[in-house]
Structure formats: C-alpha cells, structure tokens
Motif scaffolding. Structure first.
Motif, PDB file in Angstrom:
ATOM      1  N   THR A  69      29.779  19.046 -10.738  1.00  0.00           N
ATOM      2  CA  THR A  69      29.989  17.935 -11.672  1.00  0.00           C
ATOM      3  C   THR A  69      29.196  16.748 -11.142  1.00  0.00           C
ATOM      4  OG1 THR A  69      32.033  17.284 -10.539  1.00  0.00           O
ATOM      5  CG2 THR A  69      32.264  18.702 -12.459  1.00  0.00           C
ATOM      6  N   SER A  70      29.841  15.933 -10.356  1.00  0.00           N
ATOM      7  CA  SER A  70      29.176  14.826  -9.675  1.00  0.00           C
ATOM      8  C   SER A  70      30.097  14.341  -8.578  1.00  0.00           C
ATOM      9  CB  SER A  70      28.873  13.684 -10.648  1.00  0.00           C
ATOM     10  OG  SER A  70      30.073  13.034 -11.017  1.00  0.00           O
ATOM     11  N   ARG A  71      29.541  13.651  -7.619  1.00  0.00           N
ATOM     12  CA  ARG A  71      30.365  13.117  -6.538  1.00  0.00           C
ATOM     13  C   ARG A  71      31.402  12.149  -7.087  1.00  0.00           C
ATOM     14  NH1 ARG A  71      26.068  11.936  -1.657  1.00  0.00           N
ATOM     15  NH2 ARG A  71      25.427  14.088  -1.387  1.00  0.00           N
ATOM     16  N   GLU A  72      30.990  11.362  -8.063  1.00  0.00           N
ATOM     17  CA  GLU A  72      31.916  10.396  -8.654  1.00  0.00           C
ATOM     18  C   GLU A  72      33.083  11.106  -9.339  1.00  0.00           C
ATOM     19  OE1 GLU A  72      31.897   7.102 -12.204  1.00  0.00           O
ATOM     20  OE2 GLU A  72      30.041   7.459 -11.111  1.00  0.00           O
ATOM     21  N   GLU A  73      32.784  12.168 -10.058  1.00  0.00           N
ATOM     22  CA  GLU A  73      33.831  12.923 -10.763  1.00  0.00           C
ATOM     23  C   GLU A  73      34.811  13.550  -9.778  1.00  0.00           C
ATOM     24  OE1 GLU A  73      36.173  14.680 -13.630  1.00  0.00           O
ATOM     25  OE2 GLU A  73      34.639  13.156 -13.892  1.00  0.00           O
ATOM     26  N   VAL A  74      34.310  14.131  -8.694  1.00  0.00           N
ATOM     27  CA  VAL A  74      35.185  14.747  -7.689  1.00  0.00           C
ATOM     28  C   VAL A  74      36.072  13.686  -7.064  1.00  0.00           C
ATOM     29  CG1 VAL A  74      35.245  15.896  -5.443  1.00  0.00           C
ATOM     30  CG2 VAL A  74      33.698  16.715  -7.211  1.00  0.00           C
ATOM     31  N   GLY A  75      35.521  12.523  -6.760  1.00  0.00           N
ATOM     32  CA  GLY A  75      36.313  11.432  -6.195  1.00  0.00           C
ATOM     33  C   GLY A  75      37.352  10.917  -7.162  1.00  0.00           C
ATOM     34  N   ARG A  76      37.016  10.879  -8.434  1.00  0.00           N
ATOM     35  CA  ARG A  76      37.944  10.387  -9.447  1.00  0.00           C
ATOM     36  C   ARG A  76      39.108  11.366  -9.640  1.00  0.00           C
ATOM     37  NH1 ARG A  76      35.068  10.462 -14.320  1.00  0.00           N
ATOM     38  NH2 ARG A  76      33.495   9.309 -13.188  1.00  0.00           N
ATOM     39  N   ARG A  77      38.846  12.652  -9.456  1.00  0.00           N
ATOM     40  CA  ARG A  77      39.906  13.643  -9.632  1.00  0.00           C
ATOM     41  C   ARG A  77      40.992  13.486  -8.577  1.00  0.00           C
ATOM     42  NH1 ARG A  77      36.304  18.882 -10.701  1.00  0.00           N
ATOM     43  NH2 ARG A  77      35.702  18.320  -8.614  1.00  0.00           N
ATOM     44  N   GLY A  78      40.629  12.994  -7.419  1.00  0.00           N
ATOM     45  CA  GLY A  78      41.609  12.820  -6.351  1.00  0.00           C
ATOM     46  C   GLY A  78      42.710  11.861  -6.755  1.00  0.00           C
ATOM     47  N   GLY A  79      43.916  12.105  -6.240  1.00  0.00           N
ATOM     48  CA  GLY A  79      45.025  11.208  -6.493  1.00  0.00           C
ATOM     49  C   GLY A  79      45.800  11.500  -7.756  1.00  0.00           C
ATOM     50  N   GLU A  80      45.373  12.479  -8.538  1.00  0.00           N
ATOM     51  CA  GLU A  80      46.064  12.803  -9.773  1.00  0.00           C
ATOM     52  C   GLU A  80      47.264  13.706  -9.554  1.00  0.00           C
ATOM     53  OE1 GLU A  80      43.306  14.341 -12.603  1.00  0.00           O
ATOM     54  OE2 GLU A  80      42.067  12.554 -12.551  1.00  0.00           O
ATOM     55  N   SER A  81      47.313  14.406  -8.458  1.00  0.00           N
ATOM     56  CA  SER A  81      48.420  15.332  -8.232  1.00  0.00           C
ATOM     57  C   SER A  81      49.474  14.692  -7.341  1.00  0.00           C
ATOM     58  CB  SER A  81      47.913  16.627  -7.612  1.00  0.00           C
ATOM     59  OG  SER A  81      47.439  16.392  -6.314  1.00  0.00           O
ATOM     60  N   LYS A  82      50.636  15.300  -7.369  1.00  0.00           N
ATOM     61  CA  LYS A  82      51.747  14.801  -6.553  1.00  0.00           C
ATOM     62  C   LYS A  82      51.472  15.111  -5.077  1.00  0.00           C
ATOM     63  CE  LYS A  82      54.116  19.047  -7.705  1.00  0.00           C
ATOM     64  NZ  LYS A  82      55.082  19.686  -8.522  1.00  0.00           N
ATOM     65  N   PRO A  83      52.144  14.438  -4.167  1.00  0.00           N
ATOM     66  CA  PRO A  83      51.950  14.694  -2.732  1.00  0.00           C
ATOM     67  C   PRO A  83      52.299  16.142  -2.377  1.00  0.00           C
ATOM     68  CG  PRO A  83      53.350  12.765  -3.086  1.00  0.00           C
ATOM     69  CD  PRO A  83      53.136  13.396  -4.406  1.00  0.00           C
ATOM     70  N   TYR A  84      51.615  16.684  -1.371  1.00  0.00           N
ATOM     71  CA  TYR A  84      51.852  18.069  -0.955  1.00  0.00           C
ATOM     72  C   TYR A  84      53.328  18.353  -0.673  1.00  0.00           C
ATOM     73  CZ  TYR A  84      46.831  19.079  -0.397  1.00  0.00           C
ATOM     74  OH  TYR A  84      45.496  19.301  -0.605  1.00  0.00           O
ATOM     75  N   GLU A  85      54.048  17.363  -0.182  1.00  0.00           N
ATOM     76  CA  GLU A  85      55.467  17.577   0.136  1.00  0.00           C
ATOM     77  C   GLU A  85      56.285  17.952  -1.107  1.00  0.00           C
ATOM     78  OE1 GLU A  85      53.645  15.449   3.404  1.00  0.00           O
ATOM     79  OE2 GLU A  85      53.641  15.011   1.263  1.00  0.00           O
ATOM     80  N   GLU A  86      55.788  17.596  -2.271  1.00  0.00           N
ATOM     81  CA  GLU A  86      56.481  17.915  -3.518  1.00  0.00           C
ATOM     82  C   GLU A  86      56.005  19.227  -4.140  1.00  0.00           C
ATOM     83  OE1 GLU A  86      56.455  14.608  -6.239  1.00  0.00           O
ATOM     84  OE2 GLU A  86      56.921  13.187  -4.625  1.00  0.00           O
ATOM     85  N   TRP A  87      54.981  19.855  -3.563  1.00  0.00           N
ATOM     86  CA  TRP A  87      54.477  21.133  -4.057  1.00  0.00           C
ATOM     87  C   TRP A  87      55.388  22.254  -3.584  1.00  0.00           C
ATOM     88  CZ3 TRP A  87      48.547  22.020  -4.230  1.00  0.00           C
ATOM     89  CH2 TRP A  87      47.898  20.892  -4.740  1.00  0.00           C
ATOM     90  N   THR A  88      55.407  23.353  -4.320  1.00  0.00           N
ATOM     91  CA  THR A  88      56.118  24.544  -3.868  1.00  0.00           C
ATOM     92  C   THR A  88      55.243  25.263  -2.843  1.00  0.00           C
ATOM     93  OG1 THR A  88      55.148  26.010  -5.531  1.00  0.00           O
ATOM     94  CG2 THR A  88      57.204  24.835  -6.139  1.00  0.00           C
ATOM     95  N   VAL A  89      55.850  26.151  -2.078  1.00  0.00           N
ATOM     96  CA  VAL A  89      55.082  26.930  -1.102  1.00  0.00           C
ATOM     97  C   VAL A  89      54.026  27.754  -1.835  1.00  0.00           C
ATOM     98  CG1 VAL A  89      55.207  28.759   0.639  1.00  0.00           C
ATOM     99  CG2 VAL A  89      56.947  26.976   0.589  1.00  0.00           C
ATOM    100  N   GLU A  90      54.371  28.297  -2.997  1.00  0.00           N
ATOM    101  CA  GLU A  90      53.415  29.089  -3.774  1.00  0.00           C
ATOM    102  C   GLU A  90      52.208  28.241  -4.196  1.00  0.00           C
ATOM    103  OE1 GLU A  90      53.128  31.897  -7.756  1.00  0.00           O
ATOM    104  OE2 GLU A  90      55.061  31.012  -7.205  1.00  0.00           O
ATOM    105  N   GLU A  91      52.450  27.019  -4.626  1.00  0.00           N
ATOM    106  CA  GLU A  91      51.356  26.122  -4.996  1.00  0.00           C
ATOM    107  C   GLU A  91      50.471  25.807  -3.792  1.00  0.00           C
ATOM    108  OE1 GLU A  91      53.287  23.497  -8.620  1.00  0.00           O
ATOM    109  OE2 GLU A  91      53.866  23.011  -6.554  1.00  0.00           O
TER     110      GLU A  91
END
Length: 91
Positions: A42-64
């Motif tokens: 995509t682009s470096r800007e797009e990859v950087g923009r995607r960051g921060g959209e998901s919840k913290p790892y502590e809230e993920w399931t082990v499967e995720e």
C-alpha cells in the motif's frame, strides 16, 4: 546475475530500506519483513495509519493472538501462553 550481498534480505523483501531500518532497531527478521512488505503493498503512510485501530493485546483472545503471531511467522507461538504471545508480538 549480480552477486548477493552478505546482508541482503533477498527478493521477498519489497521495501528493503524500511526492512533494514527496522532490523537496525532490533526487530526480528520475520516481523520486519511482514511490516515492510505490507507498506510496499500500500504505502508507508497507510500502514502507519492502520496502527492503533485495534484493541490492546491484553483484550485479545489467545486464539486471536496466535493468529496474529502466525501472520508474523513468530517461531514457537504454538507453545506460548497469552503473556508470552503478547511479549513476542511487541518485540
């Protein structure tokens, strides 16, 4: 055919400059490759923009966490517990 440099990451790396910068910062080869290739797709800007959209790892399931570790080719992921997966994903 040109001789391959000793530290050449190979043809599978699509953004070698970004890959090398992340490796210099101590990132693993597989994680640096995954991120730099995502940026090249995509682009470096797009990859950087995607960051921060998901919840913290502590809230993920082990499967995720396992699925994400598989995407990044983290070795030993099948034997890791949640805390170990989180640590590996952040390294």
């Amino acid at each position: 055919m040109a001789p391959e440099k000793k530290d050449d990451p190979g043809p599978s790396i699509k953004d070698e400059e970004m890959y090398e910068a992340m490796r210099d910062d101590g990132m693993s080869k597989s994680k640096a490759a995954a991120i730099s290739n995502a940026a090249a797709n995509t682009s470096r800007e797009e990859v950087g923009r995607r960051g921060g959209e998901s919840k913290p790892y502590e809230e993920w399931t082990v499967e995720e966490l396992h699925d994400r570790a598989a995407e990044l080719d983290i070795e030993g992921r099948s034997d890791m517990d949640k805390d170990e997966l989180i640590k590996a994903l952040r390294t």
